[in-house]
Design an enzyme around this catalytic site. Structure first.
Site, short mmCIF file in Angstrom:
data_model
loop_
_atom_site.label_atom_id
_atom_site.label_comp_id
_atom_site.label_asym_id
_atom_site.label_seq_id
_atom_site.Cartn_x
_atom_site.Cartn_y
_atom_site.Cartn_z
N HIS A 245 3.65 6.25 -5.20
CA HIS A 245 3.40 6.47 -6.63
C HIS A 245 2.49 7.70 -6.80
O HIS A 245 2.79 8.61 -7.57
CB HIS A 245 2.74 5.21 -7.23
N GLU B 31 0.83 -1.22 0.00
CA GLU B 31 0.00 0.00 0.00
C GLU B 31 0.86 1.27 0.00
O GLU B 31 0.50 2.27 -0.61
CB GLU B 31 -0.97 0.00 1.19
#
Length: 596
Positions: A394, A388
Protein backbone atom coordinates in the site's frame (compact mmCIF):
# COMPACT_ATOMS: atom_id res chain seq x y z
CA UNK A 1 17.07 -23.15 17.69
CA UNK A 2 16.52 -22.81 21.43
CA UNK A 3 18.79 -19.90 22.21
CA UNK A 4 17.94 -16.49 20.79
CA UNK A 5 20.74 -15.65 18.34
CA UNK A 6 22.73 -12.45 18.40
CA UNK A 7 22.11 -10.00 15.56
CA UNK A 8 25.44 -10.90 13.98
CA UNK A 9 24.43 -14.59 13.83
CA UNK A 10 21.44 -13.90 11.55
CA UNK A 11 22.27 -14.52 7.88
CA UNK A 12 22.32 -11.28 5.81
CA UNK A 13 19.50 -12.44 3.50
CA UNK A 14 17.14 -12.45 6.52
CA UNK A 15 18.02 -8.92 7.59
CA UNK A 16 16.61 -5.72 6.14
CA UNK A 17 18.97 -3.42 4.33
CA UNK A 18 18.79 0.00 5.95
CA UNK A 19 21.66 1.14 3.70
CA UNK A 20 18.94 1.81 1.12
CA UNK A 21 17.85 4.65 3.40
CA UNK A 22 21.26 5.92 4.57
CA UNK A 23 24.54 4.43 3.39
CA UNK A 24 26.05 4.80 6.85
CA UNK A 25 26.08 6.85 10.05
CA UNK A 26 27.99 9.76 8.48
CA UNK A 27 25.32 10.10 5.74
CA UNK A 28 22.72 10.33 8.53
CA UNK A 29 24.78 12.95 10.40
CA UNK A 30 25.11 15.01 7.24
CA UNK A 31 21.34 15.07 6.62
CA UNK A 32 20.73 15.85 10.30
CA UNK A 33 23.02 18.91 10.00
CA UNK A 34 21.20 20.03 6.83
CA UNK A 35 17.81 19.76 8.57
CA UNK A 36 19.07 21.81 11.54
CA UNK A 37 20.32 24.47 9.11
CA UNK A 38 17.08 24.52 7.10
CA UNK A 39 15.02 24.94 10.23
CA UNK A 40 16.57 28.37 10.75
CA UNK A 41 14.97 29.53 7.50
CA UNK A 42 11.42 28.84 8.64
CA UNK A 43 11.08 31.94 10.78
CA UNK A 44 11.55 34.26 7.80
CA UNK A 45 8.06 33.32 6.53
CA UNK A 46 6.19 34.40 9.64
CA UNK A 47 3.70 37.15 8.87
CA UNK A 48 4.16 36.78 5.08
CA UNK A 49 1.83 33.91 4.22
CA UNK A 50 -0.82 36.19 2.73
CA UNK A 51 1.46 36.44 -0.33
CA UNK A 52 0.94 33.40 -2.65
CA UNK A 53 4.63 33.28 -3.68
CA UNK A 54 5.76 33.31 -0.03
CA UNK A 55 3.15 30.68 0.90
CA UNK A 56 4.35 28.40 -1.90
CA UNK A 57 7.98 28.77 -0.84
CA UNK A 58 7.01 28.11 2.78
CA UNK A 59 5.10 24.93 1.84
CA UNK A 60 8.08 23.77 -0.23
CA UNK A 61 10.41 24.27 2.72
CA UNK A 62 7.93 22.49 5.00
CA UNK A 63 7.83 19.47 2.65
CA UNK A 64 11.59 19.34 2.28
CA UNK A 65 12.16 19.62 6.00
CA UNK A 66 9.42 17.14 6.93
CA UNK A 67 10.78 14.52 4.55
CA UNK A 68 14.29 14.88 6.02
CA UNK A 69 12.88 14.54 9.55
CA UNK A 70 10.90 11.48 8.53
CA UNK A 71 13.96 9.80 6.98
CA UNK A 72 16.15 10.58 9.99
CA UNK A 73 13.50 9.45 12.45
CA UNK A 74 12.63 6.20 10.66
CA UNK A 75 16.26 5.17 10.19
CA UNK A 76 17.29 5.95 13.78
CA UNK A 77 14.33 4.06 15.23
CA UNK A 78 14.62 1.06 12.92
CA UNK A 79 18.32 0.80 13.82
CA UNK A 80 17.29 1.00 17.47
CA UNK A 81 14.71 -1.80 16.94
CA UNK A 82 17.36 -4.17 15.54
CA UNK A 83 18.89 -4.28 19.00
CA UNK A 84 17.18 -2.14 21.61
CA UNK A 85 20.05 -2.60 24.09
CA UNK A 86 22.60 -0.98 21.74
CA UNK A 87 23.34 2.48 23.30
CA UNK A 88 24.52 4.16 20.07
CA UNK A 89 21.12 3.76 18.45
CA UNK A 90 19.19 4.46 21.65
CA UNK A 91 20.89 7.86 21.57
CA UNK A 92 20.25 8.31 17.85
CA UNK A 93 16.58 7.53 18.34
CA UNK A 94 16.33 10.14 21.11
CA UNK A 95 18.16 12.67 18.96
CA UNK A 96 15.73 12.15 16.06
CA UNK A 97 12.71 12.49 18.38
CA UNK A 98 13.98 15.81 19.72
CA UNK A 99 14.55 17.12 16.22
CA UNK A 100 11.06 16.04 15.22
CA UNK A 101 9.51 17.97 18.14
CA UNK A 102 11.62 21.07 17.41
CA UNK A 103 10.56 21.03 13.77
CA UNK A 104 6.90 20.64 14.72
CA UNK A 105 7.17 23.70 16.94
CA UNK A 106 9.02 25.72 14.30
CA UNK A 107 6.33 24.99 11.68
CA UNK A 108 3.34 25.36 14.00
CA UNK A 109 2.61 28.97 12.96
CA UNK A 110 1.66 27.99 9.38
CA UNK A 111 -1.91 26.73 9.89
CA UNK A 112 -3.08 29.50 12.29
CA UNK A 113 -1.56 32.16 10.02
CA UNK A 114 -3.27 30.80 6.90
CA UNK A 115 -6.54 30.55 8.84
CA UNK A 116 -6.28 34.18 9.92
CA UNK A 117 -6.66 35.21 6.25
CA UNK A 118 -10.08 36.45 5.20
CA UNK A 119 -12.41 33.96 3.49
CA UNK A 120 -11.90 35.77 0.17
CA UNK A 121 -8.11 35.67 0.45
CA UNK A 122 -8.16 31.97 1.37
CA UNK A 123 -10.51 31.14 -1.53
CA UNK A 124 -8.22 33.03 -3.90
CA UNK A 125 -5.24 30.97 -2.65
CA UNK A 126 -7.19 27.73 -3.24
CA UNK A 127 -7.96 28.76 -6.84
CA UNK A 128 -4.43 30.07 -7.51
CA UNK A 129 -2.87 27.81 -10.17
CA UNK A 130 0.61 28.43 -8.79
CA UNK A 131 -0.55 26.73 -5.59
CA UNK A 132 -2.33 23.84 -7.38
CA UNK A 133 -0.05 21.30 -5.69
CA UNK A 134 -1.25 22.53 -2.29
CA UNK A 135 -4.93 22.85 -3.16
CA UNK A 136 -5.98 19.92 -0.96
CA UNK A 137 -3.95 21.23 2.00
CA UNK A 138 -5.61 24.63 1.70
CA UNK A 139 -9.09 23.16 1.27
CA UNK A 140 -8.56 21.03 4.36
CA UNK A 141 -7.47 24.13 6.32
CA UNK A 142 -10.61 25.93 5.17
CA UNK A 143 -12.78 22.96 6.25
CA UNK A 144 -11.19 23.05 9.71
CA UNK A 145 -11.62 26.82 9.99
CA UNK A 146 -15.18 26.61 11.31
CA UNK A 147 -13.86 24.82 14.38
CA UNK A 148 -10.74 26.87 15.08
CA UNK A 149 -11.22 29.50 17.77
CA UNK A 150 -9.65 32.89 18.37
CA UNK A 151 -5.97 33.07 19.28
CA UNK A 152 -6.60 33.58 23.00
CA UNK A 153 -9.24 30.82 23.13
CA UNK A 154 -6.89 28.42 21.33
CA UNK A 155 -4.14 29.28 23.82
CA UNK A 156 -6.53 28.54 26.66
CA UNK A 157 -7.56 25.19 25.13
CA UNK A 158 -3.90 24.29 24.65
CA UNK A 159 -3.34 24.82 28.37
CA UNK A 160 -6.30 22.58 29.18
CA UNK A 161 -4.64 19.89 27.04
CA UNK A 162 -2.66 18.43 29.92
CA UNK A 163 -5.68 18.29 32.23
CA UNK A 164 -7.71 16.58 29.50
CA UNK A 165 -5.27 13.63 29.56
CA UNK A 166 -6.18 12.96 33.21
CA UNK A 167 -9.02 10.41 32.78
CA UNK A 168 -6.92 8.29 30.44
CA UNK A 169 -3.79 8.55 32.64
CA UNK A 170 -5.72 7.73 35.82
CA UNK A 171 -7.37 4.71 34.19
CA UNK A 172 -4.03 3.51 32.85
CA UNK A 173 -2.42 3.73 36.30
CA UNK A 174 -5.33 1.93 37.93
CA UNK A 175 -5.50 -0.73 35.24
CA UNK A 176 -1.80 -1.41 34.76
CA UNK A 177 -0.18 -0.55 38.09
CA UNK A 178 -2.61 -0.64 41.01
CA UNK A 179 -5.11 -3.38 40.19
CA UNK A 180 -4.14 -6.66 41.82
CA UNK A 181 -5.91 -9.84 40.82
CA UNK A 182 -6.33 -12.96 42.97
CA UNK A 183 -4.73 -16.33 42.31
CA UNK A 184 -6.64 -18.90 40.29
CA UNK A 185 -5.99 -22.59 39.71
CA UNK A 186 -4.50 -23.45 36.32
CA UNK A 187 -4.99 -26.70 34.37
CA UNK A 188 -2.49 -28.52 36.64
CA UNK A 189 -4.35 -27.39 39.76
CA UNK A 190 -1.58 -24.96 40.69
CA UNK A 191 -2.36 -21.51 42.08
CA UNK A 192 -1.27 -18.85 39.60
CA UNK A 193 -1.72 -15.11 39.93
CA UNK A 194 -4.22 -13.76 37.41
CA UNK A 195 -2.85 -10.84 35.33
CA UNK A 196 -4.16 -8.88 32.32
CA UNK A 197 -1.72 -10.77 30.10
CA UNK A 198 -2.65 -14.22 31.42
CA UNK A 199 -6.40 -13.62 31.33
CA UNK A 200 -6.89 -14.58 27.67
CA UNK A 201 -4.62 -17.61 28.14
CA UNK A 202 -6.92 -18.77 30.96
CA UNK A 203 -9.98 -18.16 28.76
CA UNK A 204 -8.39 -20.26 26.01
CA UNK A 205 -7.95 -23.17 28.43
CA UNK A 206 -9.57 -26.48 27.54
CA UNK A 207 -10.55 -26.84 31.21
CA UNK A 208 -13.89 -25.14 31.80
CA UNK A 209 -13.37 -24.68 35.54
CA UNK A 210 -10.15 -22.76 34.86
CA UNK A 211 -12.00 -20.49 32.40
CA UNK A 212 -14.86 -19.83 34.79
CA UNK A 213 -12.60 -19.11 37.77
CA UNK A 214 -10.49 -16.61 35.79
CA UNK A 215 -13.61 -14.92 34.38
CA UNK A 216 -15.23 -14.49 37.79
CA UNK A 217 -11.97 -13.35 39.45
CA UNK A 218 -11.39 -10.77 36.71
CA UNK A 219 -14.81 -9.11 36.95
CA UNK A 220 -15.04 -9.45 40.70
CA UNK A 221 -11.82 -7.42 40.94
CA UNK A 222 -13.18 -4.68 38.64
CA UNK A 223 -16.52 -4.77 40.49
CA UNK A 224 -14.80 -3.70 43.71
CA UNK A 225 -13.59 -0.54 41.96
CA UNK A 226 -16.72 0.16 39.92
CA UNK A 227 -17.40 3.60 41.44
CA UNK A 228 -13.87 4.87 40.78
CA UNK A 229 -13.68 3.50 37.24
CA UNK A 230 -17.19 4.74 36.36
CA UNK A 231 -16.16 8.22 37.53
CA UNK A 232 -13.01 8.03 35.40
CA UNK A 233 -14.87 6.92 32.27
CA UNK A 234 -17.58 9.50 32.88
CA UNK A 235 -14.89 12.20 33.19
CA UNK A 236 -13.53 11.16 29.81
CA UNK A 237 -17.01 11.51 28.27
CA UNK A 238 -17.37 14.95 29.91
CA UNK A 239 -14.01 16.00 28.45
CA UNK A 240 -15.13 14.95 24.94
CA UNK A 241 -18.38 16.90 25.29
CA UNK A 242 -16.48 19.96 26.55
CA UNK A 243 -14.21 19.96 23.47
CA UNK A 244 -17.04 19.29 21.03
CA UNK A 245 -19.05 22.21 22.40
CA UNK A 246 -16.04 24.54 22.67
CA UNK A 247 -15.21 23.80 19.01
CA UNK A 248 -18.85 24.06 17.87
CA UNK A 249 -19.46 20.48 16.74
CA UNK A 250 -22.99 19.02 16.86
CA UNK A 251 -21.79 16.10 19.04
CA UNK A 252 -18.70 14.39 20.43
CA UNK A 253 -19.12 11.61 17.83
CA UNK A 254 -19.16 14.08 14.93
CA UNK A 255 -16.11 15.85 16.33
CA UNK A 256 -14.15 12.62 16.35
CA UNK A 257 -15.16 11.76 12.76
CA UNK A 258 -14.45 15.27 11.45
CA UNK A 259 -10.69 14.86 11.17
CA UNK A 260 -11.00 12.14 8.52
CA UNK A 261 -14.12 13.85 7.08
CA UNK A 262 -16.22 10.73 7.70
CA UNK A 263 -20.00 11.22 7.63
CA UNK A 264 -21.87 10.15 10.77
CA UNK A 265 -23.82 7.64 8.60
CA UNK A 266 -20.70 5.47 8.28
CA UNK A 267 -20.83 4.94 12.05
CA UNK A 268 -24.58 4.50 12.35
CA UNK A 269 -24.82 2.30 9.22
CA UNK A 270 -22.23 -0.03 10.68
CA UNK A 271 -24.31 -0.49 13.84
CA UNK A 272 -27.57 -0.81 11.86
CA UNK A 273 -26.17 -3.38 9.43
CA UNK A 274 -24.67 -5.46 12.23
CA UNK A 275 -27.99 -5.42 14.14
CA UNK A 276 -29.66 -6.80 11.03
CA UNK A 277 -27.15 -9.67 10.92
CA UNK A 278 -27.12 -10.54 14.63
CA UNK A 279 -29.01 -13.81 13.84
CA UNK A 280 -25.75 -14.96 12.16
CA UNK A 281 -23.85 -14.31 15.37
CA UNK A 282 -26.51 -16.20 17.31
CA UNK A 283 -26.21 -19.10 14.85
CA UNK A 284 -22.45 -19.11 15.35
CA UNK A 285 -23.00 -19.28 19.12
CA UNK A 286 -25.29 -22.33 18.65
CA UNK A 287 -22.52 -23.96 16.61
CA UNK A 288 -19.97 -23.09 19.30
CA UNK A 289 -22.17 -24.73 21.92
CA UNK A 290 -22.42 -27.88 19.78
CA UNK A 291 -18.68 -28.05 19.10
CA UNK A 292 -17.79 -27.54 22.77
CA UNK A 293 -20.37 -30.21 23.70
CA UNK A 294 -21.87 -28.14 26.54
CA UNK A 295 -25.50 -27.84 27.66
CA UNK A 296 -25.17 -24.13 28.21
CA UNK A 297 -22.74 -21.75 26.53
CA UNK A 298 -21.35 -19.13 28.93
CA UNK A 299 -19.46 -15.87 28.36
CA UNK A 300 -16.27 -17.56 29.57
CA UNK A 301 -16.58 -20.12 26.73
CA UNK A 302 -16.13 -17.54 23.95
CA UNK A 303 -12.37 -18.00 23.63
CA UNK A 304 -12.24 -21.74 24.31
CA UNK A 305 -10.66 -23.64 21.39
CA UNK A 306 -13.38 -25.24 19.25
CA UNK A 307 -11.10 -27.82 17.67
CA UNK A 308 -7.80 -29.34 18.64
CA UNK A 309 -4.82 -27.16 17.74
CA UNK A 310 -3.85 -28.22 14.23
CA UNK A 311 -0.07 -28.10 14.19
CA UNK A 312 1.14 -26.51 10.99
CA UNK A 313 4.89 -26.23 10.53
CA UNK A 314 5.43 -23.61 7.87
CA UNK A 315 8.98 -22.44 7.22
CA UNK A 316 9.61 -18.85 6.15
CA UNK A 317 10.40 -20.01 2.60
CA UNK A 318 7.12 -21.98 2.43
CA UNK A 319 5.22 -19.04 3.92
CA UNK A 320 6.53 -16.75 1.14
CA UNK A 321 5.51 -19.23 -1.57
CA UNK A 322 2.02 -19.72 -0.10
CA UNK A 323 1.50 -15.96 0.34
CA UNK A 324 2.57 -15.39 -3.26
CA UNK A 325 0.24 -18.10 -4.57
CA UNK A 326 -2.68 -16.71 -2.55
CA UNK A 327 -2.16 -13.17 -3.92
CA UNK A 328 -2.22 -14.31 -7.57
CA UNK A 329 -5.73 -12.82 -8.02
CA UNK A 330 -4.15 -9.34 -7.58
CA UNK A 331 -2.32 -9.69 -10.90
CA UNK A 332 1.21 -9.68 -12.26
CA UNK A 333 2.17 -6.14 -11.29
CA UNK A 334 1.32 -6.69 -7.62
CA UNK A 335 3.16 -10.02 -7.57
CA UNK A 336 6.31 -8.56 -9.08
CA UNK A 337 6.45 -5.81 -6.42
CA UNK A 338 5.87 -8.46 -3.74
CA UNK A 339 8.74 -10.54 -5.17
CA UNK A 340 10.91 -7.44 -5.21
CA UNK A 341 10.22 -7.04 -1.48
CA UNK A 342 11.09 -10.69 -0.83
CA UNK A 343 14.30 -10.58 -2.88
CA UNK A 344 15.69 -7.18 -1.99
CA UNK A 345 15.96 -7.05 1.78
CA UNK A 346 12.79 -5.17 2.70
CA UNK A 347 12.16 -7.67 5.50
CA UNK A 348 13.87 -8.31 8.83
CA UNK A 349 12.75 -11.87 9.38
CA UNK A 350 13.89 -13.57 12.59
CA UNK A 351 14.09 -12.77 16.27
CA UNK A 352 17.50 -11.82 17.65
CA UNK A 353 18.77 -10.72 21.06
CA UNK A 354 17.43 -7.29 21.94
CA UNK A 355 15.21 -6.99 18.84
CA UNK A 356 11.87 -5.24 19.25
CA UNK A 357 9.03 -7.76 19.46
CA UNK A 358 5.88 -7.87 17.33
CA UNK A 359 5.70 -6.85 13.69
CA UNK A 360 5.17 -3.68 11.66
CA UNK A 361 5.59 -2.10 8.25
CA UNK A 362 7.34 1.27 8.13
CA UNK A 363 9.60 3.38 5.98
CA UNK A 364 10.20 6.84 4.60
CA UNK A 365 8.90 8.39 1.38
CA UNK A 366 11.31 7.99 -1.52
CA UNK A 367 12.71 4.63 -0.37
CA UNK A 368 11.00 1.24 -0.49
CA UNK A 369 9.03 0.23 2.61
CA UNK A 370 10.46 -2.06 5.30
CA UNK A 371 8.87 -4.85 7.34
CA UNK A 372 9.91 -6.05 10.79
CA UNK A 373 8.92 -9.60 11.73
CA UNK A 374 9.81 -12.07 14.46
CA UNK A 375 9.00 -15.11 12.34
CA UNK A 376 8.15 -18.47 13.90
CA UNK A 377 7.39 -21.42 11.63
CA UNK A 378 3.62 -21.41 12.20
CA UNK A 379 0.28 -20.33 10.72
CA UNK A 380 0.12 -17.07 12.69
CA UNK A 381 3.49 -15.96 11.36
CA UNK A 382 2.41 -16.64 7.79
CA UNK A 383 -0.67 -14.46 8.31
CA UNK A 384 1.55 -11.77 9.85
CA UNK A 385 3.81 -11.88 6.79
CA UNK A 386 0.94 -11.33 4.33
CA UNK A 387 -0.62 -8.68 6.63
CA UNK A 388 2.56 -6.59 6.88
CA UNK A 389 3.32 -6.97 3.15
CA UNK A 390 -0.20 -5.64 2.53
CA UNK A 391 0.75 -2.48 4.42
CA UNK A 392 4.13 -2.33 2.65
CA UNK A 393 2.66 -2.58 -0.85
CA UNK A 394 0.00 0.00 0.00
CA UNK A 395 2.82 2.40 0.94
CA UNK A 396 4.85 1.41 -2.13
CA UNK A 397 1.98 2.20 -4.52
CA UNK A 398 0.97 5.38 -2.67
CA UNK A 399 4.52 6.73 -2.62
CA UNK A 400 5.07 5.83 -6.26
CA UNK A 401 1.96 7.63 -7.47
CA UNK A 402 1.58 10.63 -5.13
CA UNK A 403 3.60 13.67 -4.14
CA UNK A 404 5.06 13.53 -0.65
CA UNK A 405 2.25 15.65 0.79
CA UNK A 406 -0.53 13.40 -0.57
CA UNK A 407 1.09 9.99 -0.13
CA UNK A 408 0.22 9.35 3.52
CA UNK A 409 -3.06 7.43 3.90
CA UNK A 410 -5.28 7.75 6.99
CA UNK A 411 -5.76 5.28 9.85
CA UNK A 412 -9.30 4.74 8.51
CA UNK A 413 -7.75 3.20 5.36
CA UNK A 414 -4.62 1.70 6.90
CA UNK A 415 -5.95 -1.75 7.77
CA UNK A 416 -7.76 -2.38 4.48
CA UNK A 417 -4.80 -3.56 2.38
CA UNK A 418 -3.33 -5.71 5.15
CA UNK A 419 -6.66 -7.39 5.97
CA UNK A 420 -7.44 -7.96 2.27
CA UNK A 421 -4.20 -9.96 1.97
CA UNK A 422 -5.25 -12.07 4.95
CA UNK A 423 -8.69 -12.69 3.40
CA UNK A 424 -7.10 -13.88 0.13
CA UNK A 425 -4.67 -16.14 2.00
CA UNK A 426 -7.52 -17.65 4.01
CA UNK A 427 -9.62 -18.20 0.87
CA UNK A 428 -6.65 -19.89 -0.86
CA UNK A 429 -5.95 -22.18 2.12
CA UNK A 430 -9.59 -23.18 2.56
CA UNK A 431 -9.91 -24.06 -1.13
CA UNK A 432 -6.67 -26.07 -1.04
CA UNK A 433 -7.33 -27.90 2.22
CA UNK A 434 -8.31 -31.58 1.99
CA UNK A 435 -7.94 -32.54 5.65
CA UNK A 436 -11.28 -31.93 7.46
CA UNK A 437 -9.39 -31.22 10.72
CA UNK A 438 -7.22 -28.60 9.04
CA UNK A 439 -10.25 -27.10 7.32
CA UNK A 440 -12.17 -26.85 10.59
CA UNK A 441 -9.18 -25.25 12.28
CA UNK A 442 -8.96 -22.59 9.53
CA UNK A 443 -12.71 -21.96 9.54
CA UNK A 444 -12.83 -21.39 13.31
CA UNK A 445 -9.75 -19.14 13.08
CA UNK A 446 -11.49 -16.99 10.45
CA UNK A 447 -14.98 -17.03 12.01
CA UNK A 448 -13.50 -15.82 15.29
CA UNK A 449 -11.92 -12.89 13.48
CA UNK A 450 -15.40 -11.85 12.36
CA UNK A 451 -16.68 -12.26 15.90
CA UNK A 452 -13.89 -10.23 17.53
CA UNK A 453 -13.15 -7.65 14.81
CA UNK A 454 -16.59 -6.95 13.41
CA UNK A 455 -19.22 -7.87 16.00
CA UNK A 456 -17.34 -7.17 19.23
CA UNK A 457 -15.80 -3.87 18.04
CA UNK A 458 -19.21 -2.74 16.74
CA UNK A 459 -20.71 -3.54 20.15
CA UNK A 460 -17.96 -1.40 21.73
CA UNK A 461 -18.70 1.38 19.23
CA UNK A 462 -22.40 1.23 20.07
CA UNK A 463 -21.64 1.39 23.81
CA UNK A 464 -19.53 4.55 23.25
CA UNK A 465 -22.29 6.12 21.18
CA UNK A 466 -24.96 5.37 23.81
CA UNK A 467 -23.01 6.68 26.80
CA UNK A 468 -22.04 9.91 25.01
CA UNK A 469 -25.62 10.53 23.86
CA UNK A 470 -26.86 9.94 27.38
CA UNK A 471 -24.37 12.43 28.84
CA UNK A 472 -25.12 14.96 26.07
CA UNK A 473 -28.76 14.82 27.09
CA UNK A 474 -27.72 15.68 30.65
CA UNK A 475 -28.34 12.23 32.09
CA UNK A 476 -26.16 10.41 34.62
CA UNK A 477 -23.51 7.74 34.02
CA UNK A 478 -23.46 5.89 37.34
CA UNK A 479 -21.75 2.48 37.58
CA UNK A 480 -25.27 0.98 37.50
CA UNK A 481 -26.12 2.88 34.27
CA UNK A 482 -22.89 1.80 32.56
CA UNK A 483 -23.31 -1.82 33.64
CA UNK A 484 -26.95 -1.99 32.52
CA UNK A 485 -26.19 -0.49 29.07
CA UNK A 486 -23.26 -2.87 28.67
CA UNK A 487 -25.15 -5.96 29.86
CA UNK A 488 -28.10 -5.24 27.56
CA UNK A 489 -25.76 -4.90 24.57
CA UNK A 490 -24.20 -8.29 25.32
CA UNK A 491 -27.67 -9.81 25.50
CA UNK A 492 -28.57 -8.27 22.15
CA UNK A 493 -25.33 -9.25 20.39
CA UNK A 494 -24.94 -12.81 21.69
CA UNK A 495 -28.62 -13.77 21.75
CA UNK A 496 -30.81 -16.03 23.88
CA UNK A 497 -28.98 -19.20 22.88
CA UNK A 498 -26.30 -18.55 25.47
CA UNK A 499 -26.06 -17.56 29.12
CA UNK A 500 -25.13 -13.90 29.49
CA UNK A 501 -23.40 -14.16 32.85
CA UNK A 502 -24.08 -11.24 35.19
CA UNK A 503 -20.32 -10.67 35.68
CA UNK A 504 -19.93 -9.46 32.06
CA UNK A 505 -21.75 -6.24 32.99
CA UNK A 506 -18.39 -5.03 34.39
CA UNK A 507 -16.40 -5.58 31.18
CA UNK A 508 -16.69 -1.91 30.18
CA UNK A 509 -14.41 -1.16 33.14
CA UNK A 510 -11.39 -2.90 31.59
CA UNK A 511 -11.43 -1.70 27.96
CA UNK A 512 -8.60 0.85 27.46
CA UNK A 513 -9.93 1.82 24.00
CA UNK A 514 -12.85 3.62 25.64
CA UNK A 515 -10.35 6.35 26.54
CA UNK A 516 -9.53 6.87 22.84
CA UNK A 517 -13.15 7.51 22.07
CA UNK A 518 -14.86 6.46 18.82
CA UNK A 519 -11.75 4.73 17.51
CA UNK A 520 -12.68 1.03 17.59
CA UNK A 521 -15.30 1.25 14.82
CA UNK A 522 -12.38 1.60 12.37
CA UNK A 523 -11.42 -2.02 13.04
CA UNK A 524 -14.88 -3.15 11.97
CA UNK A 525 -15.13 -0.87 8.92
CA UNK A 526 -11.57 -1.70 7.79
CA UNK A 527 -12.25 -5.43 8.08
CA UNK A 528 -15.57 -5.08 6.23
CA UNK A 529 -14.04 -2.96 3.44
CA UNK A 530 -11.23 -5.52 2.98
CA UNK A 531 -13.68 -8.45 2.96
CA UNK A 532 -15.84 -6.61 0.42
CA UNK A 533 -12.77 -5.97 -1.80
CA UNK A 534 -11.68 -9.62 -1.59
CA UNK A 535 -15.17 -10.82 -2.54
CA UNK A 536 -15.24 -8.47 -5.57
CA UNK A 537 -11.72 -9.49 -6.65
CA UNK A 538 -12.46 -13.23 -6.40
CA UNK A 539 -15.81 -12.91 -8.19
CA UNK A 540 -15.12 -10.25 -10.83
CA UNK A 541 -11.41 -10.60 -11.51
CA UNK A 542 -9.60 -7.96 -13.59
CA UNK A 543 -12.01 -4.96 -13.30
CA UNK A 544 -12.12 -5.31 -9.50
CA UNK A 545 -8.32 -5.67 -9.34
CA UNK A 546 -7.97 -2.50 -11.40
CA UNK A 547 -10.21 -0.60 -8.95
CA UNK A 548 -8.33 -2.02 -5.98
CA UNK A 549 -4.90 -1.02 -7.35
CA UNK A 550 -6.39 2.44 -7.92
CA UNK A 551 -7.21 2.49 -4.20
CA UNK A 552 -3.61 1.52 -3.29
CA UNK A 553 -2.21 4.25 -5.55
CA UNK A 554 -4.43 6.99 -4.09
CA UNK A 555 -2.56 7.39 -0.78
CA UNK A 556 -4.17 10.33 0.98
CA UNK A 557 -4.88 12.36 -2.15
CA UNK A 558 -8.59 12.61 -1.29
CA UNK A 559 -10.81 11.96 1.71
CA UNK A 560 -10.82 8.30 2.81
CA UNK A 561 -14.50 7.76 2.06
CA UNK A 562 -14.08 9.07 -1.51
CA UNK A 563 -10.96 6.97 -2.15
CA UNK A 564 -12.83 3.80 -1.16
CA UNK A 565 -15.95 4.81 -3.07
CA UNK A 566 -13.99 5.29 -6.31
CA UNK A 567 -12.60 1.79 -5.84
CA UNK A 568 -16.07 0.27 -5.49
CA UNK A 569 -16.51 0.14 -1.70
CA UNK A 570 -19.03 2.68 -0.46
CA UNK A 571 -18.71 2.81 3.34
CA UNK A 572 -21.55 5.34 3.58
CA UNK A 573 -23.88 2.51 2.50
CA UNK A 574 -24.47 -0.78 4.33
CA UNK A 575 -23.31 -2.76 1.27
CA UNK A 576 -19.69 -3.55 2.30
CA UNK A 577 -20.97 -4.81 5.67
CA UNK A 578 -23.57 -6.92 3.82
CA UNK A 579 -20.80 -8.43 1.65
CA UNK A 580 -18.66 -9.18 4.71
CA UNK A 581 -21.65 -10.83 6.38
CA UNK A 582 -22.24 -13.07 3.36
CA UNK A 583 -18.64 -14.31 3.72
CA UNK A 584 -19.24 -14.92 7.45
CA UNK A 585 -22.41 -16.84 6.62
CA UNK A 586 -20.56 -19.10 4.17
CA UNK A 587 -17.98 -19.90 6.89
CA UNK A 588 -20.76 -20.91 9.28
CA UNK A 589 -22.36 -23.07 6.57
CA UNK A 590 -19.06 -24.85 5.88
CA UNK A 591 -18.56 -25.44 9.62
CA UNK A 592 -22.10 -26.80 9.97
CA UNK A 593 -21.44 -29.19 7.06
CA UNK A 594 -18.28 -30.49 8.74
CA UNK A 595 -20.04 -31.06 12.08
CA UNK A 596 -22.91 -33.10 10.64
Amino acid sequence: MNHVPKRSEIAPEYRWKLEDLFADQSAWDKEYAQAKEQMKGVEAFQGKLGDPAQLKACFQLEDDLSLKIERLYVYANMKHHEDTAEPVFQALSEKSKKLSVETGEALSFITPEVLSLSDEALSAMIENLDLAKYKQTLEEMRRQKAHVLSKSEEALLAQVGNISQAPSTIFSMLNNADLKFPKVKDENGEEVELTQGRYIQFLESKNREVREAAFKAMYDTYGKLKNTIATTLSANVTKNIFYSRARKYPSALEMSLYGDNIPKEVYTNLIGAIHKHLPLMHRYMELRKKLLKVDELHMYDLFAPLVDEFKMDITYEQAKETVKASLKPLGEDYLSVLQDGFDNSWIDVYENEGKRNGAYSWGAYGTHPYVLLNHKDNLNSMFTLTHEMGHALHSYYSDGNQDYRDAQYTIFLAEVASTLNEALLMDYMLKKSTDPKEKMYLLTYYADQFRTTVFRQTMFAEFEKLIHERAEEGESLTPQDLSKIYYDLNKLYYGDGMVIDKDIEMEWARIPHFYTSFYVFKYATGFSAATSFSKQILEEGAPAVERYLGFLKSGGSDYSINILKKAGVDMSSPEPIEEAMSVFESLIEQMEQLTK
